[in-house]
Design a protein around this motif. Structure first.
Motif, PDB file in Angstrom:
ATOM      1  N   LYS A   1       3.625  34.244 -50.362  1.00 20.63           N
ATOM      2  CA  LYS A   1       3.578  34.617 -51.778  1.00 20.63           C
ATOM      3  C   LYS A   1       2.992  36.010 -51.978  1.00 20.63           C
ATOM      4  O   LYS A   1       3.291  36.672 -52.962  1.00 20.63           O
ATOM      5  CB  LYS A   1       2.751  33.596 -52.553  1.00 20.63           C
ATOM      6  CG  LYS A   1       3.357  32.208 -52.543  1.00 20.63           C
ATOM      7  CD  LYS A   1       2.468  31.258 -53.313  1.00 20.63           C
ATOM      8  CE  LYS A   1       3.056  29.874 -53.383  1.00 20.63           C
ATOM      9  NZ  LYS A   1       2.207  28.985 -54.169  1.00 20.63           N
ATOM     10  N   SER A   2       2.128  36.445 -51.045  1.00 18.62           N
ATOM     11  CA  SER A   2       1.543  37.785 -51.120  1.00 18.62           C
ATOM     12  C   SER A   2       1.010  38.172 -49.742  1.00 18.62           C
ATOM     13  O   SER A   2       0.818  37.321 -48.885  1.00 18.62           O
ATOM     14  CB  SER A   2       0.402  37.834 -52.150  1.00 18.62           C
ATOM     15  OG  SER A   2      -0.671  37.001 -51.740  1.00 18.62           O
ATOM     16  N   ASN A   3       0.797  39.481 -49.564  1.00 15.17           N
ATOM     17  CA  ASN A   3       0.157  39.949 -48.338  1.00 15.17           C
ATOM     18  C   ASN A   3      -1.151  40.646 -48.709  1.00 15.17           C
ATOM     19  O   ASN A   3      -1.592  40.585 -49.854  1.00 15.17           O
ATOM     20  CB  ASN A   3       1.106  40.840 -47.517  1.00 15.17           C
ATOM     21  CG  ASN A   3       1.417  42.175 -48.175  1.00 15.17           C
ATOM     22  OD1 ASN A   3       0.751  42.626 -49.098  1.00 15.17           O
ATOM     23  ND2 ASN A   3       2.459  42.828 -47.683  1.00 15.17           N
ATOM     24  N   TRP A   4      -1.764  41.331 -47.760  1.00 15.05           N
ATOM     25  CA  TRP A   4      -3.060  41.972 -47.988  1.00 15.05           C
ATOM     26  C   TRP A   4      -2.931  43.408 -48.482  1.00 15.05           C
ATOM     27  O   TRP A   4      -3.835  44.220 -48.302  1.00 15.05           O
ATOM     28  CB  TRP A   4      -3.919  41.876 -46.731  1.00 15.05           C
ATOM     29  CG  TRP A   4      -4.495  40.508 -46.594  1.00 15.05           C
ATOM     30  CD1 TRP A   4      -3.950  39.444 -45.928  1.00 15.05           C
ATOM     31  CD2 TRP A   4      -5.692  40.028 -47.189  1.00 15.05           C
ATOM     32  NE1 TRP A   4      -4.723  38.335 -46.064  1.00 15.05           N
ATOM     33  CE2 TRP A   4      -5.824  38.666 -46.836  1.00 15.05           C
ATOM     34  CE3 TRP A   4      -6.677  40.604 -47.979  1.00 15.05           C
ATOM     35  CZ2 TRP A   4      -6.888  37.888 -47.248  1.00 15.05           C
ATOM     36  CZ3 TRP A   4      -7.745  39.817 -48.389  1.00 15.05           C
ATOM     37  CH2 TRP A   4      -7.835  38.481 -48.023  1.00 15.05           C
TER      38      TRP A   4
ATOM     39  N   ARG B   1      -1.058  36.735 -46.914  1.00 20.37           N
ATOM     40  CA  ARG B   1      -2.290  36.313 -47.590  1.00 20.37           C
ATOM     41  C   ARG B   1      -2.123  34.900 -48.151  1.00 20.37           C
ATOM     42  O   ARG B   1      -2.609  33.947 -47.588  1.00 20.37           O
ATOM     43  CB  ARG B   1      -2.648  37.305 -48.696  1.00 20.37           C
ATOM     44  CG  ARG B   1      -3.960  36.972 -49.366  1.00 20.37           C
ATOM     45  CD  ARG B   1      -4.335  38.022 -50.388  1.00 20.37           C
ATOM     46  NE  ARG B   1      -5.673  37.758 -50.889  1.00 20.37           N
ATOM     47  CZ  ARG B   1      -6.453  38.658 -51.430  1.00 20.37           C
ATOM     48  NH1 ARG B   1      -6.031  39.900 -51.552  1.00 20.37           N
ATOM     49  NH2 ARG B   1      -7.639  38.333 -51.861  1.00 20.37           N
ATOM     50  N   ASP B   2      -1.427  34.772 -49.258  1.00 24.93           N
ATOM     51  CA  ASP B   2      -1.218  33.459 -49.882  1.00 24.93           C
ATOM     52  C   ASP B   2       0.091  32.880 -49.386  1.00 24.93           C
ATOM     53  O   ASP B   2       1.151  33.512 -49.502  1.00 24.93           O
ATOM     54  CB  ASP B   2      -1.225  33.598 -51.405  1.00 24.93           C
ATOM     55  CG  ASP B   2      -2.583  34.045 -51.912  1.00 24.93           C
ATOM     56  OD1 ASP B   2      -3.592  33.459 -51.481  1.00 24.93           O
ATOM     57  OD2 ASP B   2      -2.636  34.990 -52.711  1.00 24.93           O
TER      58      ASP B   2
ATOM     59  N   SER C   1      -0.711  24.631 -49.497  1.00 21.66           N
ATOM     60  CA  SER C   1      -0.867  26.063 -49.740  1.00 21.66           C
ATOM     61  C   SER C   1      -2.217  26.490 -49.186  1.00 21.66           C
ATOM     62  O   SER C   1      -3.166  25.699 -49.191  1.00 21.66           O
ATOM     63  CB  SER C   1      -0.827  26.369 -51.237  1.00 21.66           C
ATOM     64  OG  SER C   1       0.435  26.072 -51.763  1.00 21.66           O
TER      65      SER C   1
ATOM     66  N   THR D   1      -4.712  30.300 -47.803  1.00 23.96           N
ATOM     67  CA  THR D   1      -4.881  31.746 -47.708  1.00 23.96           C
ATOM     68  C   THR D   1      -5.256  32.110 -46.284  1.00 23.96           C
ATOM     69  O   THR D   1      -6.228  31.584 -45.734  1.00 23.96           O
ATOM     70  CB  THR D   1      -5.987  32.234 -48.672  1.00 23.96           C
ATOM     71  OG1 THR D   1      -5.594  31.912 -50.009  1.00 23.96           O
ATOM     72  CG2 THR D   1      -6.191  33.730 -48.561  1.00 23.96           C
TER      73      THR D   1
ATOM     74  N   ASP E   1      -6.981  34.553 -44.027  1.00 21.68           N
ATOM     75  CA  ASP E   1      -8.085  35.473 -44.280  1.00 21.68           C
ATOM     76  C   ASP E   1      -8.190  36.482 -43.143  1.00 21.68           C
ATOM     77  O   ASP E   1      -8.565  36.122 -42.022  1.00 21.68           O
ATOM     78  CB  ASP E   1      -9.391  34.694 -44.428  1.00 21.68           C
ATOM     79  CG  ASP E   1     -10.539  35.543 -44.925  1.00 21.68           C
ATOM     80  OD1 ASP E   1     -10.463  36.789 -44.845  1.00 21.68           O
ATOM     81  OD2 ASP E   1     -11.529  34.951 -45.392  1.00 21.68           O
TER      82      ASP E   1
END
Length: 126
Positions: free
Chosen positions: A91-94, A41-42, A60, A62, A64
């Motif tokens: 940094k993150s996933n969904w 994600r991020d 950076s 996202t 989508d």
């Protein structure tokens, strides 16, 4: 990658002045689990010099999952010079708690210095 965060360092075949990156994941319809919550994600992209001690932020963005599975992102920070190593930092996933999947990452830019490899006395530029 294990968990919802992770990183991968990519060694490029030459020193590149990066301009954008392309990230690929799979369509939800072909996912074995029926979801794509493991998609990144991020994301942050950093340039690393040969020593890999200094990291330069390049951008950076996202990814989508509601859009196409192949997405290209312009790197907004103009790098001071070319890099042979790029760090791709998720940094993150969904939402998947156990792992994050990346199917393909491509780095686009301008080659500024190529490495020469020698085969039987002949130089081969890669």
């Amino acid at each position: 990658m294990e968990g919802h965060q992770g990183q991968v360092v990519i060694r490029l075949p030459a020193e590149i002045l990066p301009t954008c990156v392309t990230v690929q994941h799979i369509f939800q319809e072909v996912s074995p689990s029926g979801t794509i919550s493991s998609a990144p994600r991020d994301i942050a992209v950093l340039g690393l010099y040969a020593s890999r001690k200094e990291e330069i932020p390049l951008g950076s963005f996202t990814f989508d999952v509601r859009k196409e599975p192949i997405q290209t992102f312009v790197l907004t920070n103009n790098p001071p010079r070319a890099f042979q190593y790029i760090k791709f930092l998720v940094k993150s996933n969904w939402g998947h708690p156990k792992y994050t999947c990346i199917y393909r990452v491509q780095v686009h830019g301008k080659v500024v210095k190529q490495k020469k490899r020698f085969f039987n006395g002949l130089a081969d530029v890669k």
